[in-house]
Design a protein around this motif. Structure first.
Motif, PDB file in Angstrom:
ATOM      1  N   THR A 149      71.744   9.773  -1.402  1.00 20.22           N
ATOM      2  CA  THR A 149      71.065  11.008  -1.793  1.00 20.22           C
ATOM      3  C   THR A 149      72.018  12.201  -1.803  1.00 20.22           C
ATOM      4  OG1 THR A 149      69.032  10.129  -0.827  1.00 20.22           O
ATOM      5  CG2 THR A 149      69.071  12.468  -1.318  1.00 20.22           C
ATOM      6  N   GLY A 150      72.974  12.228  -0.877  1.00 15.37           N
ATOM      7  CA  GLY A 150      73.969  13.292  -0.900  1.00 15.37           C
ATOM      8  C   GLY A 150      74.761  13.292  -2.196  1.00 15.37           C
ATOM      9  N   ARG A 151      75.141  12.101  -2.668  1.00 11.71           N
ATOM     10  CA  ARG A 151      75.860  12.007  -3.940  1.00 11.71           C
ATOM     11  C   ARG A 151      74.971  12.394  -5.113  1.00 11.71           C
ATOM     12  NH1 ARG A 151      78.372   8.128  -0.798  1.00 11.71           N
ATOM     13  NH2 ARG A 151      80.653   8.014  -1.016  1.00 11.71           N
ATOM     14  N   ALA A 152      73.690  12.082  -5.035  1.00 10.44           N
ATOM     15  CA  ALA A 152      72.765  12.452  -6.112  1.00 10.44           C
ATOM     16  C   ALA A 152      72.709  13.971  -6.278  1.00 10.44           C
ATOM     17  CB  ALA A 152      71.372  11.891  -5.827  1.00 10.44           C
ATOM     18  N   THR A 165      73.267  22.137  -0.572  1.00  8.51           N
ATOM     19  CA  THR A 165      72.276  21.452   0.254  1.00  8.51           C
ATOM     20  C   THR A 165      72.909  20.427   1.192  1.00  8.51           C
ATOM     21  OG1 THR A 165      70.546  21.797  -1.400  1.00  8.51           O
ATOM     22  CG2 THR A 165      70.174  20.069   0.226  1.00  8.51           C
ATOM     23  N   PRO A 166      73.853  19.567   0.727  1.00 12.92           N
ATOM     24  CA  PRO A 166      74.528  18.685   1.684  1.00 12.92           C
ATOM     25  C   PRO A 166      75.238  19.447   2.799  1.00 12.92           C
ATOM     26  CG  PRO A 166      74.904  17.900  -0.550  1.00 12.92           C
ATOM     27  CD  PRO A 166      74.227  19.227  -0.673  1.00 12.92           C
ATOM     28  N   LEU A 167      75.767  20.632   2.480  1.00 15.10           N
ATOM     29  CA  LEU A 167      76.412  21.448   3.505  1.00 15.10           C
ATOM     30  C   LEU A 167      75.400  21.896   4.554  1.00 15.10           C
ATOM     31  CD1 LEU A 167      78.749  23.050   4.703  1.00 15.10           C
ATOM     32  CD2 LEU A 167      78.324  24.833   2.993  1.00 15.10           C
ATOM     33  N   VAL A 168      74.250  22.399   4.103  1.00 15.24           N
ATOM     34  CA  VAL A 168      73.201  22.822   5.031  1.00 15.24           C
ATOM     35  C   VAL A 168      72.709  21.634   5.851  1.00 15.24           C
ATOM     36  CG1 VAL A 168      70.861  23.745   5.182  1.00 15.24           C
ATOM     37  CG2 VAL A 168      72.501  24.771   3.600  1.00 15.24           C
ATOM     38  N   ALA A 169      72.532  20.490   5.193  1.00 20.50           N
ATOM     39  CA  ALA A 169      72.052  19.302   5.888  1.00 20.50           C
ATOM     40  C   ALA A 169      73.042  18.842   6.961  1.00 20.50           C
ATOM     41  CB  ALA A 169      71.805  18.172   4.883  1.00 20.50           C
ATOM     42  N   ASN A 170      74.329  18.924   6.666  1.00 25.12           N
ATOM     43  CA  ASN A 170      75.329  18.529   7.648  1.00 25.12           C
ATOM     44  C   ASN A 170      75.386  19.492   8.824  1.00 25.12           C
ATOM     45  OD1 ASN A 170      76.486  16.074   6.767  1.00 25.12           O
ATOM     46  ND2 ASN A 170      77.567  17.136   5.137  1.00 25.12           N
ATOM     47  N   LEU A 171      75.203  20.781   8.549  1.00 25.75           N
ATOM     48  CA  LEU A 171      75.129  21.752   9.637  1.00 25.75           C
ATOM     49  C   LEU A 171      73.947  21.454  10.554  1.00 25.75           C
ATOM     50  CD1 LEU A 171      75.955  25.073   7.745  1.00 25.75           C
ATOM     51  CD2 LEU A 171      77.264  24.103   9.658  1.00 25.75           C
ATOM     52  N   ALA A 172      72.807  21.141   9.934  1.00 25.74           N
ATOM     53  CA  ALA A 172      71.623  20.805  10.729  1.00 25.74           C
ATOM     54  C   ALA A 172      71.849  19.537  11.531  1.00 25.74           C
ATOM     55  CB  ALA A 172      70.410  20.649   9.807  1.00 25.74           C
ATOM     56  N   GLN A 173      72.536  18.570  10.922  1.00 25.35           N
ATOM     57  CA  GLN A 173      72.802  17.319  11.629  1.00 25.35           C
ATOM     58  C   GLN A 173      73.723  17.538  12.820  1.00 25.35           C
ATOM     59  OE1 GLN A 173      75.777  14.692  10.917  1.00 25.35           O
ATOM     60  NE2 GLN A 173      74.549  12.844  10.665  1.00 25.35           N
ATOM     61  N   LEU A 174      74.777  18.320  12.623  1.00 26.94           N
ATOM     62  CA  LEU A 174      75.714  18.577  13.711  1.00 26.94           C
ATOM     63  C   LEU A 174      75.029  19.314  14.865  1.00 26.94           C
ATOM     64  CD1 LEU A 174      78.599  18.535  14.835  1.00 26.94           C
ATOM     65  CD2 LEU A 174      79.034  20.666  13.592  1.00 26.94           C
ATOM     66  N   ALA A 175      74.217  20.323  14.519  1.00 27.40           N
ATOM     67  CA  ALA A 175      73.517  21.081  15.563  1.00 27.40           C
ATOM     68  C   ALA A 175      72.567  20.184  16.357  1.00 27.40           C
ATOM     69  CB  ALA A 175      72.759  22.252  14.934  1.00 27.40           C
ATOM     70  N   SER A 176      71.804  19.351  15.639  1.00 29.86           N
ATOM     71  CA  SER A 176      70.863  18.468  16.337  1.00 29.86           C
ATOM     72  C   SER A 176      71.593  17.396  17.138  1.00 29.86           C
ATOM     73  CB  SER A 176      69.909  17.822  15.328  1.00 29.86           C
ATOM     74  OG  SER A 176      70.617  17.077  14.359  1.00 29.86           O
ATOM     75  N   ARG A 177      72.754  16.961  16.655  1.00 27.83           N
ATOM     76  CA  ARG A 177      73.540  15.947  17.377  1.00 27.83           C
ATOM     77  C   ARG A 177      73.996  16.492  18.730  1.00 27.83           C
ATOM     78  NH1 ARG A 177      76.084  12.218  14.065  1.00 27.83           N
ATOM     79  NH2 ARG A 177      77.325  10.609  15.124  1.00 27.83           N
ATOM     80  N   ILE A 178      74.548  17.717  18.718  1.00 30.36           N
ATOM     81  CA  ILE A 178      75.005  18.328  19.968  1.00 30.36           C
ATOM     82  C   ILE A 178      73.826  18.593  20.892  1.00 30.36           C
ATOM     83  CG2 ILE A 178      76.117  20.366  20.948  1.00 30.36           C
ATOM     84  CD1 ILE A 178      77.772  20.532  18.354  1.00 30.36           C
ATOM     85  N   LEU A 187      67.951  16.301   2.675  1.00 32.39           N
ATOM     86  CA  LEU A 187      68.515  15.858   1.400  1.00 32.39           C
ATOM     87  C   LEU A 187      67.441  15.279   0.478  1.00 32.39           C
ATOM     88  CD1 LEU A 187      71.765  14.090   2.686  1.00 32.39           C
ATOM     89  CD2 LEU A 187      71.605  16.308   1.562  1.00 32.39           C
ATOM     90  N   GLY A 188      66.615  14.383   1.012  1.00 31.17           N
ATOM     91  CA  GLY A 188      65.566  13.778   0.188  1.00 31.17           C
ATOM     92  C   GLY A 188      64.570  14.798  -0.324  1.00 31.17           C
ATOM     93  N   GLY A 189      64.222  15.756   0.529  1.00 29.24           N
ATOM     94  CA  GLY A 189      63.281  16.784   0.103  1.00 29.24           C
ATOM     95  C   GLY A 189      63.828  17.628  -1.032  1.00 29.24           C
ATOM     96  N   MET A 190      65.122  17.965  -0.993  1.00 24.06           N
ATOM     97  CA  MET A 190      65.695  18.783  -2.054  1.00 24.06           C
ATOM     98  C   MET A 190      65.793  18.022  -3.370  1.00 24.06           C
ATOM     99  SD  MET A 190      66.700  21.604  -3.178  1.00 24.06           S
ATOM    100  CE  MET A 190      66.729  22.585  -1.672  1.00 24.06           C
ATOM    101  N   VAL A 191      66.128  16.741  -3.333  1.00 19.18           N
ATOM    102  CA  VAL A 191      66.159  15.959  -4.578  1.00 19.18           C
ATOM    103  C   VAL A 191      64.773  15.921  -5.213  1.00 19.18           C
ATOM    104  CG1 VAL A 191      66.491  13.661  -5.570  1.00 19.18           C
ATOM    105  CG2 VAL A 191      68.155  14.556  -3.953  1.00 19.18           C
ATOM    106  N   LEU A 192      63.739  15.709  -4.409  1.00 17.74           N
ATOM    107  CA  LEU A 192      62.367  15.661  -4.937  1.00 17.74           C
ATOM    108  C   LEU A 192      61.974  17.006  -5.540  1.00 17.74           C
ATOM    109  CD1 LEU A 192      60.583  13.609  -2.124  1.00 17.74           C
ATOM    110  CD2 LEU A 192      61.203  12.833  -4.434  1.00 17.74           C
ATOM    111  N   ILE A 193      62.374  18.097  -4.895  1.00 17.09           N
ATOM    112  CA  ILE A 193      62.073  19.430  -5.446  1.00 17.09           C
ATOM    113  C   ILE A 193      62.748  19.609  -6.796  1.00 17.09           C
ATOM    114  CG2 ILE A 193      62.515  21.896  -5.140  1.00 17.09           C
ATOM    115  CD1 ILE A 193      62.085  21.459  -2.128  1.00 17.09           C
ATOM    116  N   ARG A 194      64.018  19.217  -6.898  1.00 18.92           N
ATOM    117  CA  ARG A 194      64.753  19.385  -8.156  1.00 18.92           C
ATOM    118  C   ARG A 194      64.194  18.492  -9.259  1.00 18.92           C
ATOM    119  NH1 ARG A 194      69.522  22.038  -8.453  1.00 18.92           N
ATOM    120  NH2 ARG A 194      70.227  23.064  -6.556  1.00 18.92           N
ATOM    121  N   LEU A 195      63.690  17.346  -8.910  1.00 21.22           N
ATOM    122  CA  LEU A 195      63.119  16.462  -9.921  1.00 21.22           C
ATOM    123  C   LEU A 195      61.750  16.946 -10.402  1.00 21.22           C
ATOM    124  CD1 LEU A 195      64.062  12.950  -8.500  1.00 21.22           C
ATOM    125  CD2 LEU A 195      65.008  14.059 -10.520  1.00 21.22           C
TER     126      LEU A 195
END
Length: 453
Positions: free
Chosen positions: A355-358, A367-380, A410-418
């Motif tokens: 989905t990131g590549r899509a 959006t992948p940048l925002v998603a990765n920031l959210a992932q890093l924050a939640s991971r810590i 990521l999945g939510g943003m692809v669905l919005i764009r479609l």
């Protein structure tokens, strides 16, 4: 997928030889930390982000005149090398501080000194990976994966040869890793010659194809680095309490766990990516949706089966492959505990890959940048409170939870764009702008047509 399987086989052989010689002690921890730091910086400058950003614009260049691809690659390679070479030198100078305060703060001073030496050997890989990231896009954009796949398959051959050498040391092992990067780059040469790619130093930031690539590559590189920062967080947490065993066990567990992730996520996502980009450039929303759903569904199905296989057979596999020499049964038990938790999230990891590549194919690198920031924050947020209770197992638990957060974004943003035609086209609009700009530059027109939003 075949390339990743062969690479995994060589990777297992490499790890068997490495474990038998170094176990999961201080020398092994030093190399793992050095590899982590070098790979992180390589991801920042190039990594997959540069290739993924370049593929759509190679497709656009192929629609123009015959020399457009050579011009684009020459200009972009000149720009990124101008950044990569001095950055690598600075990185080599600051390596001791980065290792001490960021990568592996729990290691003792002697091990950190060894890690610094190994890091300074491995930094040449940064420049090699930058060149590889640019040049491989020429073949991938054409749907020609054999030579890039061959480089993946043969990735561990030199390092295996160094480990088979009776006088091998941890330093020669690092040199072997560098040799594998050289081979991976050289394997692209026959394909580039076949397509008559002619490279020459060239600098033109105003080239619309170069600017379009950089608009995707810069946030993509930051996103990739943030994503790779998860590995830095994992390494730092695993090294807490000066427990080198936790760092070594985590590395061995991820060696097995990342195989199905690469087979089901990276391979399918990379193979589908140029076709997703072609559908986006053609403005065919229905075709894009079918290709994305097919690739994502296939990846999730295969990842689920792989996760079940690791859950039921992972301990036996670790015993057969790794438990010999300095790698004992206790190390095997810890490795399997990490692997078992990691395997739970495999379907989520592969959805993120595809989905990131899509989204990048649609021209959306934010959006992948925002998603990765959210992932890093939640991971810590998850890993640090869990560490005192479950130790190194906090790392795979945080990996699963943070990946779910990323997949939802990521999945939510692809669905919005479609669903909303006005926002789903990104590269498609840019392709038309580039075509007009290229025409006007060659004809000398002052006025350029504009696209309605």
């Amino acid at each position: 997928m075949t390339a990743f399987l062969i690479s995994a086989a060589f990777g297992v052989i490499r790890q068997i030889l490495f474990n038998a010689r170094f176990g999961i002690g201080e020398e092994a921890a030093a190399l793992y930390a050095a590899l982590r730091l070098a790979e992180t910086v390589s991801t920042l400058i190039a990594g997959g982000a540069l290739t993924n950003a370049l593929v759509p614009y190679v497709l656009i260049a192929m629609r123009q005149h015959s020399s457009a691809v050579s011009t684009l690659i020459s200009r972009l390679l000149t720009i990124v090398m101008t950044v990569a070479v001095p950055f690598t030198l600075v990185f080599g100078i600051t390596a001791p501080a980065l290792l001490r305060w960021l990568i592996a703060p729990g290691l003792d001073p002697a091990t950190q000194a060894l890690a610094t030496l190994l890091t300074r050997i491995l930094i040449a890989e940064i420049v090699l990976q930058v060149a590889y990231g640019v040049l491989s896009a020429v073949l991938i954009a054409r749907g020609q994966f054999f030579l890039p796949a061959l480089g993946i398959a043969l990735r561990n051959t030199v390092i295996i040869l160094t480990l088979l050498w009776p006088q091998a040391s941890i330093v020669t092992t690092a040199i072997g890793s560098l040799g594998d990067s050289v081979i991976q780059l050289l394997l692209l040469v026959p394909g580039l010659l076949h397509h008559r790619l002619r490279l020459r130093p060239a600098w033109r930031l105003r080239d619309p194809l170069v600017r379009g690539t950089l608009r995707l590559a810069i946030p993509g590189a930051i996103s990739g680095t943030i994503n790779y920062s998860n590995a830095i967080v994992d390494t730092a947490i695993a090294s807490l309490g000066a427990q080198a065993a936790g760092l070594g066990a985590m590395h061995n567990a991820l060696l097995l766990g990342h195989l199905p992730q690469r087979l089901c996520g990276t391979a399918i996502g990379q193979a589908a990516y140029p076709y997703l980009a072609a559908a986006a450039i053609a403005r065919d929303r229905s075709l894009f949706k079918r290709r994305w759903l097919w690739a994502t569904g296939a990846a999730i199905m295969l990842a689920t089966l792989s996760g079940l296989a690791l859950a039921f057979g992972g301990r036996w596999l670790i015993q057969i492959l790794f438990e010999r020499g300095a790698f004992d049964s206790a190390a095997g038990d810890l490795t399997f505990a990490i692997l078992l938790i990691f395997a739970i999230g495999l379907p989520v990891y592969v959805m993120v890959e595809v989905t990131g590549r899509a989204l990048i194919a649609l021209g959306d690198a934010r959006t992948p940048l925002v998603a990765n920031l959210a992932q890093l924050a939640s991971r810590i947020t998850v890993a640090i409170p869990l560490w005192p209770t479950v130790g190194v197992l906090a790392v795979p638990i945080a990996t699963v939870i943070s990946s779910i957060v990323e997949a939802v974004i990521l999945g939510g943003m692809v669905l919005i764009r479609l669903r909303i035609p006005a926002v789903w086209q990104g590269v498609a609009n840019e392709a038309q702008v580039v075509a007009w700009q290229d025409r006007d530059e060659q004809s000398g027109l002052a006025e350029k047509p504009k696209i309605a939003s």
